[in-house]
Motif scaffolding. Sequence first.
Motif, PDB file in Angstrom:
ATOM      1  N   PHE A 121       0.850  -1.197   0.000  1.00  9.66           N
ATOM      2  CA  PHE A 121       0.000   0.000   0.000  1.00  9.66           C
ATOM      3  C   PHE A 121       0.883   1.244   0.000  1.00  9.66           C
ATOM      4  CE2 PHE A 121      -2.242   3.264   2.649  1.00  9.66           C
ATOM      5  CZ  PHE A 121      -3.197   3.599   1.704  1.00  9.66           C
TER       6      PHE A 121
ATOM      7  N   ILE B 254      -5.339   8.576   2.936  1.00  7.98           N
ATOM      8  CA  ILE B 254      -3.945   8.669   2.498  1.00  7.98           C
ATOM      9  C   ILE B 254      -3.241   9.746   3.309  1.00  7.98           C
ATOM     10  CG2 ILE B 254      -4.412   7.871   0.144  1.00  7.98           C
ATOM     11  CD1 ILE B 254      -4.193  10.880  -0.687  1.00  7.98           C
TER      12      ILE B 254
ATOM     13  N   THR C 114      -0.419   7.865  -2.276  1.00 12.64           N
ATOM     14  CA  THR C 114      -1.321   7.904  -3.427  1.00 12.64           C
ATOM     15  C   THR C 114      -2.575   7.068  -3.233  1.00 12.64           C
ATOM     16  OG1 THR C 114      -0.274   5.974  -4.442  1.00 12.64           O
ATOM     17  CG2 THR C 114       0.659   8.134  -4.988  1.00 12.64           C
ATOM     18  N   GLY C 115      -2.573   6.171  -2.250  1.00 12.93           N
ATOM     19  CA  GLY C 115      -3.717   5.292  -2.050  1.00 12.93           C
ATOM     20  C   GLY C 115      -3.692   4.073  -2.958  1.00 12.93           C
ATOM     21  N   HIS C 116      -2.661   3.950  -3.786  1.00 12.50           N
ATOM     22  CA  HIS C 116      -2.596   2.791  -4.679  1.00 12.50           C
ATOM     23  C   HIS C 116      -2.196   1.533  -3.900  1.00 12.50           C
ATOM     24  CE1 HIS C 116      -1.669   5.686  -8.241  1.00 12.50           C
ATOM     25  NE2 HIS C 116      -2.937   5.689  -7.896  1.00 12.50           N
ATOM     26  N   ASN C 117      -2.650   0.396  -4.372  1.00 12.51           N
ATOM     27  CA  ASN C 117      -2.205  -0.861  -3.775  1.00 12.51           C
ATOM     28  C   ASN C 117      -1.959  -1.879  -4.868  1.00 12.51           C
ATOM     29  OD1 ASN C 117      -4.585  -2.892  -3.962  1.00 12.51           O
ATOM     30  ND2 ASN C 117      -5.534  -0.953  -3.341  1.00 12.51           N
TER      31      ASN C 117
ATOM     32  N   TYR D  90      -8.147  13.395  -5.811  1.00 12.27           N
ATOM     33  CA  TYR D  90      -7.862  13.271  -4.385  1.00 12.27           C
ATOM     34  C   TYR D  90      -8.656  14.338  -3.643  1.00 12.27           C
ATOM     35  CZ  TYR D  90      -3.980  10.243  -5.668  1.00 12.27           C
ATOM     36  OH  TYR D  90      -3.234   9.206  -6.175  1.00 12.27           O
TER      37      TYR D  90
END
Lengths: 94, 371
Positions: free
Chosen positions: A32, B244, A36-39, B209
């Motif tokens: 994770f 985030i 960026t919140g990407h996984n 975002y």
Amino acid sequence: MSSENIPETKPDPLPSVDTLRRLAVSESGFVFDPSTGHNFTVNETGVTLLRLLQKGLRLDQLLTALAEEYDGDPREMERDVLEFAGQLREHVGA
Amino acid sequence: MAITATVAITGMNAKPDNPGPGLAVARCLREDPEFQGRIIGLSYDALDPGLYLEEYCDAAYLLPYPSAGDQALMDQLQHIQTQERVDVLIPCLDAELPGMVRLRPALEEMGLRTFLPDGEQLRLRNKDRLPELAEMAGIQCPEIKPVTQAGFFYQCQEEGWSYPLVVKGVFYDARIAHTADEAAEAFRKIAAEWGYPVLVQRLIQGEEYNLTAVGDGKGSLLGPVMMKKMAVTDKGKAWAGISIDDQALLGASESLARAIQWRGPLEVEVMRDTQGNYNLIEINPRFPAWIYLSKGVGRNLPMALLRLALGEEPGEFPDSRAGTLFIRHAQENIVPLAEFEAIVTRGERRTGAAAPTSDTRLQSPDNSQQK
């Protein structure tokens, strides 16, 4: 300026250590990126590689460390590492 | 310290594809161990779901639509005040903010405390003034232009615009148009629903975002919580998201808050383009519908706002926990006919006071005959 005057520098094939250190990597291979919140997921070897990269190892150090743990053709191993690094860049963007 | 205040919250229209934030704000308060007050749900339509959820709203009232004018709103608020003795009002819808800000002195005279921006702060973040504000804060913003005629979309390429572009309402709605015909259609629909002008904005390709926080009115953001949408509804609203921790987004939002000395809740929407640059898309003058995530990451922003409105310190904000997900779900709430009747006929549902004014038990003709 002629091209002869430009020093030849190879771009670093590995993503930046700062970027990699921010990643949360679990034992299961779930990764994770809190920025960026990407996984994404990686396999067991990928986890090992990521942990070594997060320690800031250079490519040659990385290949030496891998050679101690895995059997295989060193050139093939380097190719695999560079391919993994390229995929990582796509996921983390640096 | 426990809070025993009575809080009225608008925006109980928790509809699945485009929910208002009110119910999520109520839920944040209700589930906080330090909140021991009452919650009054306010809304505009008898079918707004939050009006009937007793676990979050102790009582519920309909408000007149903003088009009915200030006096109609004040009359209803005065009635509610007589019934409920509300201490704090938290407006949650963009369209009602200008009126609430304008009426703030009268609201306070009535005993309704708020924590809102002033009129100029509110205007500065109007969608058509975003480029000006973004420049003040030093961040990029796609060009925005007010449009009053659909014909613009057939000539806009002569002015340097290209498709796809975004057609937006002043308060709500945004549609991506790929052709002049699509843009003109979007223009007509948005104008019919939200009035003029309609805005056209250059489309930024990238990832969206969001950040929510409370501005303290002195240039600081309190308790910022950042989120990336993971799944959206057909209207582009978050259905799932993940918290985030992005220092660049935080820095840009802090610059904006400093530039306008924002007071009250806000949501900053940015698009990160393919080069990694942030582009300001909108600043909403209220909590977002995903505000329950703030409680999920340990920063209960509605509670902080309530404390500020009551003149207290907002409390400590622990590190926000990046990697916390929310996933919405839709479910049916069973509503007795008497409660629906109370909202439709009297515009209010009060605990223990929802008794029908007539016998609303429905009987089939057969049952009637058997009697």
